[in-house]
Design a protein around this motif. Structure first.
Motif, PDB file in Angstrom:
ATOM      1  N   ARG A  10      -5.717   5.070 -12.882  1.00 58.09           N
ATOM      2  CA  ARG A  10      -4.469   5.245 -12.283  1.00 58.09           C
ATOM      3  C   ARG A  10      -3.526   6.013 -13.468  1.00 58.09           C
ATOM      4  O   ARG A  10      -2.423   6.505 -12.744  1.00 58.09           O
ATOM      5  N   VAL A  11      -3.395   6.312 -14.582  1.00 58.60           N
ATOM      6  CA  VAL A  11      -3.133   7.851 -14.587  1.00 58.60           C
ATOM      7  C   VAL A  11      -3.392   8.231 -14.078  1.00 58.60           C
ATOM      8  O   VAL A  11      -2.763   9.903 -13.975  1.00 58.60           O
ATOM      9  N   ASP A  71     -16.411  10.522  -2.158  1.00 55.79           N
ATOM     10  CA  ASP A  71     -15.774   9.955  -2.479  1.00 55.79           C
ATOM     11  C   ASP A  71     -14.508  11.028  -2.596  1.00 55.79           C
ATOM     12  O   ASP A  71     -14.717  11.347  -2.759  1.00 55.79           O
ATOM     13  N   SER A  72     -13.816   9.522  -2.872  1.00 53.44           N
ATOM     14  CA  SER A  72     -11.873  10.293  -2.413  1.00 53.44           C
ATOM     15  C   SER A  72     -11.986  11.048  -3.877  1.00 53.44           C
ATOM     16  O   SER A  72     -11.064  12.063  -3.895  1.00 53.44           O
ATOM     17  N   ALA A  73     -12.603  10.585  -4.857  1.00 51.77           N
ATOM     18  CA  ALA A  73     -12.469  11.392  -6.554  1.00 51.77           C
ATOM     19  C   ALA A  73     -13.064  13.281  -5.910  1.00 51.77           C
ATOM     20  O   ALA A  73     -12.482  13.488  -6.639  1.00 51.77           O
ATOM     21  N   LEU A  74     -13.574  12.735  -5.653  1.00 49.66           N
ATOM     22  CA  LEU A  74     -14.443  14.290  -4.973  1.00 49.66           C
ATOM     23  C   LEU A  74     -13.632  14.852  -4.542  1.00 49.66           C
ATOM     24  O   LEU A  74     -13.086  16.422  -4.587  1.00 49.66           O
ATOM     25  N   ILE A 124      -6.621   1.356  -5.872  1.00 48.27           N
ATOM     26  CA  ILE A 124      -6.242   1.324  -7.493  1.00 48.27           C
ATOM     27  C   ILE A 124      -5.212  -0.451  -7.614  1.00 48.27           C
ATOM     28  O   ILE A 124      -5.708  -1.500  -7.840  1.00 48.27           O
ATOM     29  N   GLU A 125      -4.355  -0.385  -6.348  1.00 43.76           N
ATOM     30  CA  GLU A 125      -3.704  -1.239  -5.665  1.00 43.76           C
ATOM     31  C   GLU A 125      -4.323  -2.424  -6.011  1.00 43.76           C
ATOM     32  O   GLU A 125      -3.762  -3.414  -6.580  1.00 43.76           O
ATOM     33  N   HIS A 126      -5.758  -2.117  -4.911  1.00 37.47           N
ATOM     34  CA  HIS A 126      -6.103  -2.902  -4.613  1.00 37.47           C
ATOM     35  C   HIS A 126      -7.090  -4.273  -5.787  1.00 37.47           C
ATOM     36  O   HIS A 126      -7.360  -5.033  -5.365  1.00 37.47           O
ATOM     37  N   ARG A 127      -7.215  -3.209  -6.523  1.00 42.54           N
ATOM     38  CA  ARG A 127      -8.002  -3.335  -8.159  1.00 42.54           C
ATOM     39  C   ARG A 127      -6.771  -4.465  -8.847  1.00 42.54           C
ATOM     40  O   ARG A 127      -7.179  -5.500  -9.436  1.00 42.54           O
ATOM     41  N   TYR A 128      -5.768  -4.282  -8.704  1.00 42.40           N
ATOM     42  CA  TYR A 128      -4.891  -4.563  -9.451  1.00 42.40           C
ATOM     43  C   TYR A 128      -4.303  -5.765  -8.960  1.00 42.40           C
ATOM     44  O   TYR A 128      -3.675  -6.991  -9.509  1.00 42.40           O
ATOM     45  N   LEU A 178     -11.094   7.262  -9.990  1.00 46.14           N
ATOM     46  CA  LEU A 178     -11.934   6.492  -9.554  1.00 46.14           C
ATOM     47  C   LEU A 178     -12.762   6.051  -8.696  1.00 46.14           C
ATOM     48  O   LEU A 178     -12.546   6.816  -7.271  1.00 46.14           O
ATOM     49  N   PRO A 179     -13.921   6.156  -9.353  1.00 45.02           N
ATOM     50  CA  PRO A 179     -14.890   7.151  -8.347  1.00 45.02           C
ATOM     51  C   PRO A 179     -14.929   5.459  -7.310  1.00 45.02           C
ATOM     52  O   PRO A 179     -15.412   4.475  -7.572  1.00 45.02           O
TER      53      PRO A 179
END
Length: 394
Positions: A10-11, A71-74, A124-128, A178-179
């Motif tokens: 998130r950060v 991956d969106s991180a990549l 990340i929002e989905h995880r929260y 986030l992977p």
């Protein structure tokens, strides 16, 4: 450990949003300097900006295609690195051609980062399990304020000094994003992207970016053309808008959780229309600045809530458990990248239509978004999709 990972992601994603806003505003506030250096006419500069927006759209399309397998991180790291290289190139360019090439590279990188930051944010929002996208977009706005402030503080330095801002996306590219849990490879290759269900939400985002781009492009010129505003104060139109927008976005998570998506959007649209009326009928530049600030507060959460709604449509009905995690994330990433195209449609309308309609008077130019922003009121209901709504449509 999973909790620590999601907090760090998130950060990291907030830092990516911040760097994106910081670089963009540090460059747009330097446009007069670039124009003077390369002796670009208003038409030539407009064409360069049009090229950048179109290439940003192309970058977002590339992100959509790759999101099904990568991956969106990549993707985010790649986009940030492209920006980190392009910014110094366009700032220290020895010729106009190299400057244009640097802007082209920046446009492509911008599109990839636009799409992939929002992919990360919705994951990340989905995880929260609660609304947090407004605070991510608040980080973008904070970055924009920092970028504009950096330009103001470095205005006495050579234009080449602006290249230092390229260090920010370079550093952020190493952050712990986030992977994705890809799951079996064949699942990520069979991504059915819903399209028609998100058109209404996308239309609301077009209206927002039309207003947003109009303010950042024409707001300072409005103060300069319509009033005898001291030159050092014309940038207050954009700064007041960004500061108010950032404050509301940072508080937006709590507002949405307390009052709900639809009421927040509808009240915000009404405030936005009233604020633009203040701008259009303002008797002096100080009142116009107040109107721009009120506008920023009113429409601040439209974009983050748009991405959040699109992600919910893509992820499948929660009441039925949605899709498998790998399939859900592949769908969501692909939808967010495509949905990001509405950003550029609104940007083109805001930068072009406001200027053309307001060729004689920018008061008339801003009267158009004053009316059109009210379209968000009926569109707000689309932000809470019904579980059984046409998920199979595309």
């Amino acid at each position: 450990m999973p909790g620590m990972q999601i907090s760090r992601a998130r950060v990291a994603t907030a830092a990516a949003f911040l760097s994106q806003g910081m670089v963009l505003l540090s460059l747009t506030t330097r446009l007069p300097d670039f124009q003077d250096r390369w002796h670009l006419s208003d038409v030539a500069l407009s064409l360069v900006l049009l090229m950048m927006i179109l290439l940003a759209g192309a970058g977002s399309v590339v992100a959509e295609r790759l999101a099904k397998r990568r991956d969106s991180a990549l993707l985010l790291r790649t986009g940030l690195l492209v920006i980190a290289v392009s910014v110094p190139v366009l700032c220290v360019a020895p010729s106009a051609g190299v400057y244009v090439a640097g802007m082209a590279g920046y446009g492509l990188g911008l599109g990839v980062v636009d799409a992939s930051t929002n992919m990360q944010a919705v994951a990340i929002e989905h995880r929260y399990g609660r609304p947090i996208l407004p605070s991510f977009h608040g980080a973008w706005t904070l970055g924009g304020v920092l970028g504009a402030t950096l330009t103001f503080g470095m205005s006495h330095l050579p234009l080449e000094a602006a290249a230092v801002v390229g260090v920010v996306p370079l550093l952020v590219s190493f952050a712990p994003f986030l992977p994705r849990d890809h799951g079996p490879t064949e699942l990520s290759l069979e991504v059915a992207v819903p399209w028609r269900p998100i058109l209404l939400v996308g239309l609301a985002m077009v209206l927002f970016y039309m207003v947003d781009t109009a303010v950042q492009t024409w707001g300072p010129l409005f103060l300069d053309h319509e009033f005898t505003t001291p030159e050092r104060y014309v940038s207050l139109a954009a700064i007041a808008y960004l500061l108010a927008s950032g404050a509301v976005r940072l508080a937006g998570d709590g507002l949405v959780a307390r009052f709900g998506v639809v009421p927040v959007l509808r009240v915000g649209a009404l405030i936005g229309a009233a604020a633009l009326a203040v701008v259009v009928f303002s008797p002096g530049w100080q009142v116009a600045v107040a109107g721009f600030a009120l506008l920023g507060a009113g429409v601040a959460v439209v974009a983050p809530l748009s991405f959040s709604a699109a992600a919910k449509i893509a992820g499948g009905p929660e009441s039925e458990g949605g899709f498998e995690p790998a399939v859900r994330q592949a769908r969501v990433d692909a939808v967010i990248a495509r949905f990001n195209q509405f950003n550029y449609v609104g940007a083109l309308l805001g930068s072009v239509m406001t200027g053309l309609v307001g060729a004689g008077s920018l008061r008339v130019g801003f009267a158009v978004p004053m009316v059109l922003v009210l379209g968000i009121v009926p569109l707000a209901a689309a932000f809470v999709p019904k579980a059984a709504a046409s998920l199979g449509s595309r």
